[in-house]
Design a protein around this motif. Structure first.
Motif, PDB file in Angstrom:
ATOM      1  N   HIS A 168      46.377  33.857  43.588  1.00  0.00           N
ATOM      2  CA  HIS A 168      47.287  33.026  42.791  1.00  0.00           C
ATOM      3  C   HIS A 168      46.513  32.353  41.653  1.00  0.00           C
ATOM      4  CE1 HIS A 168      49.106  29.208  41.626  1.00  0.00           C
ATOM      5  NE2 HIS A 168      50.286  29.712  41.953  1.00  0.00           N
ATOM      6  N   ASP A 169      45.379  31.737  41.988  1.00  0.00           N
ATOM      7  CA  ASP A 169      44.598  31.035  40.967  1.00  0.00           C
ATOM      8  C   ASP A 169      44.094  31.992  39.906  1.00  0.00           C
ATOM      9  OD1 ASP A 169      45.007  28.847  42.509  1.00  0.00           O
ATOM     10  OD2 ASP A 169      42.977  28.713  43.300  1.00  0.00           O
ATOM     11  N   HIS A 172      46.981  32.919  37.665  1.00  0.00           N
ATOM     12  CA  HIS A 172      47.446  31.768  36.893  1.00  0.00           C
ATOM     13  C   HIS A 172      46.467  31.415  35.772  1.00  0.00           C
ATOM     14  CE1 HIS A 172      49.271  27.918  35.982  1.00  0.00           C
ATOM     15  NE2 HIS A 172      48.089  27.346  36.126  1.00  0.00           N
ATOM     16  N   ARG A 320      50.311  23.513  43.250  1.00  0.00           N
ATOM     17  CA  ARG A 320      50.338  24.727  44.056  1.00  0.00           C
ATOM     18  C   ARG A 320      50.374  24.247  45.485  1.00  0.00           C
ATOM     19  NH1 ARG A 320      46.153  26.904  46.423  1.00  0.00           N
ATOM     20  NH2 ARG A 320      44.523  26.804  44.869  1.00  0.00           N
TER      21      ARG A 320
END
Length: 536
Positions: A168-169, A172, A320
């Protein structure tokens, strides 16, 4: 009284990362090797655990500025009272030094990035400083070997949920940064895959700490296993003398436990004592042939001291949701230098910088080992469901002739009676402009990623605190303007090799260990070939 002189095929000064590599490569080639280490073995150092913290910290006014300095690690650092150096008040320099078998390899954070022709050939582009005497193609096979030796891999987690959070990071921040130009990659970190021992920094045995390879758990152990290595601890080196025929070097030092002076002879010498210690030994090695330091016919020994432009970081929180029981490891990323080499006129500075980026739970704090620990809620900046991000800059300091070290002219000595260094080093306009740009870009990148900034370190730190010092004994193709040739071999004294960071003609933006290890492997290969042909 002096003990009788022993002779070895090779003498390696320093047992840190490059010293360990030199010992291992030379022993595997069949040479009889002596490693001289100024500090003690870790087991001996633990004997001072009874000392009160106040007493221990009293001897460490410089060393305790290091991010890795703590109760558990303090015995690995030098005592600043016993190991002084001089600076002028307007040019502060923090010289962080380890004195122990393994040196600073016991304390490093493990980041490993290759330098490329953008760094090796930078002087050709902008006319600043000197090109390296090697190109990427020549060092690439040795980078391969260095990465295997250091267990380099992209930082990822064993825990499946953490892996998902990293993805996810990565997506993103990768997308947010790409809009502004820079790329985001996973951090490339040295990883020691051996038996589980408690982490030096946090005491845990779990998988979330980065556990970089150190010389005692890798190369020194390998050298020992050949049966061809001797290790003398508590044996700081004072100077080197070269015998008349130039075929043998005599190394003079102090046996700290007895105060006795020792001499040992070697056909080869590898100086791997760290940038400024190796340079101090060479500057202290004067003779009628070399009045200004061993091999210093060029006069460049001690000059062009560099450290990364550092101390700038921006921290913030972004939304998050993290499950409350999520494991305690930080996501680690790297933003390589994206500056165009020739666009300095528009930006106001030459060369460039990169960033290390960390993501973790907002109620956790980052440890020196890349692990994290829970912090009391009242200190944490936000609700525990949020993630925190920190971006930390490292920039290229230019090589300046008048950033230099010399032996103290007033005759100052350390506790072993060895003449000490005076360090003159400061950031110039180029570095200060770069630091401003680094700070502004970091804020811009995080804004683009919708991060709410909570803390800004505006830096830049004084030189020395990046602990990436380099230069002062540089390689080059012209013996009139450099100390070492393209194989880290002294132009004037062919049986002396210097393979730590002092050999760098320029510092680039990358963490230096990987390049130092690659250069050491390559230098050993060259030295062994020459020894076999009878050339040194």
């Amino acid at each position: 009284a002096m003990q009788k002189t022993e002779t070895f095929d090779a003498i390696v000064v320093g047992s840190g990362m490059t010293g360990g590599v030199a010992a291992s490569e030379l022993c595997k080639a069949g040479l009889k090797v002596l490693v001289l280490e100024a500090g003690g073995a870790q087991d001996d150092l633990r004997s001072d655990q009874g000392i009160h913290a106040e007493q221990r910290f009293a001897g460490h006014q410089v060393q305790n500025k290091c991010y890795a300095f703590a109760e558990a690690t303090s015995q690995l650092f030098v005592n600043d009272h016993d190991n002084p150096y001089l600076v002028s008040p307007e040019q502060p320099f923090s010289w962080i030094r380890a004195r122990a078998v393994g040196g600073r390899s016991l304390l490093w954070a493990g980041h490993c990035y290759r330098m490329t022709d953008a760094e090796f050939r930078a002087a050709r582009e902008d006319g600043i400083g000197e090109n390296w005497p090697i190109c990427y193609q020549e060092i690439a096979p040795y980078y391969d070997k260095a990465e295997r030796l250091l267990g380099v891999r992209s930082r990822s987690f064993t825990n499946a949920r953490n892996e998902a959070c990293l993805a996810h990071d990565e997506t993103h921040f990768g997308e947010a940064f790409a809009r502004l130009g820079p790329a985001l990659i996973r951090a490339r970190v040295s990883f020691y895959g051996g038996e589980r021992t408690p982490c030096l920094h946090c005491g845990r045995e779990n998988a979330f700490c980065s556990r970089p390879v150190s010389s005692p758990n890798s190369t020194l152990a390998e050298a020992f296993s050949t049966g061809r290595m001797q290790l003398w601890t508590e044996s700081p080196v004072r100077h080197i003398e070269i015998a008349g025929n130039g075929r043998h070097a005599r190394i003079c030092g102090i046996r700290r436990k007895t105060g006795q002076v020792f001499e040992v002879c070697g056909r080869l010498v590898f100086l791997c004592a760290s940038t400024l210690e190796s340079t101090r030994i060479l500057l202290n090695s004067t003779s009628s042939r070399f009045p200004n330091g061993l091999g210093n016919s060029s006069g460049v020994l001690g000059r062009y001291l560099m450290d990364h432009v550092s101390g700038i970081s921006v921290t913030g929180v972004f939304n998050r949701d993290i499950p409350p029981n999520e494991g305690a490891g930080a996501g680690m990323f790297y933003v390589p230098n994206w500056q165009e080499p020739c666009s300095s006129r528009n930006r106001g500075f030459s060369r460039g910088y990169g960033y290390q980026l960390f993501t973790m739970r907002a109620d956790h704090e980052l440890l020196p080992c890349g692990g994290t620990k829970l912090i009391p809620v009242q200190q944490s900046e936000s609700a525990s469901g949020n993630a925190m991000v920190r971006i930390v800059g490292f920039g290229e300091m230019l090589p300046y002739d008048n950033n230099y070290v010399e032996i103290d002219k007033e005759g100052g000595k350390d506790a072993d009676g060895i003449p000490i260094l005076r360090i003159s080093c400061s950031l110039r306009d180029n570095e200060k402009s770069m630091a401003k740009h680094m700070l502004a870009s970091a804020q811009e990148l995080l804004q683009s990623a919708h991060v709410k900034v909570t803390d800004i370190q505006t830096g830049p730190a004084e030189p020395g605190l990046a602990i990436h010092e380099a230069g002062t004994c540089r390689m080059g193709s012209d013996a009139r303007t450099s100390m070492l040739n393209s194989f880290n071999q002294c132009h004037d004294v062919p049986n002396v090799f210097v393979t730590d960071g002092s050999s760098f003609p320029s510092i680039g933006v990358q963490n230096p260990v990987l390049t130092m290890v690659a250069l050491t492997i390559r230098a050993c290969e060259c030295a062994v070939q020459q020894l076999r042909k009878g050339e040194t």
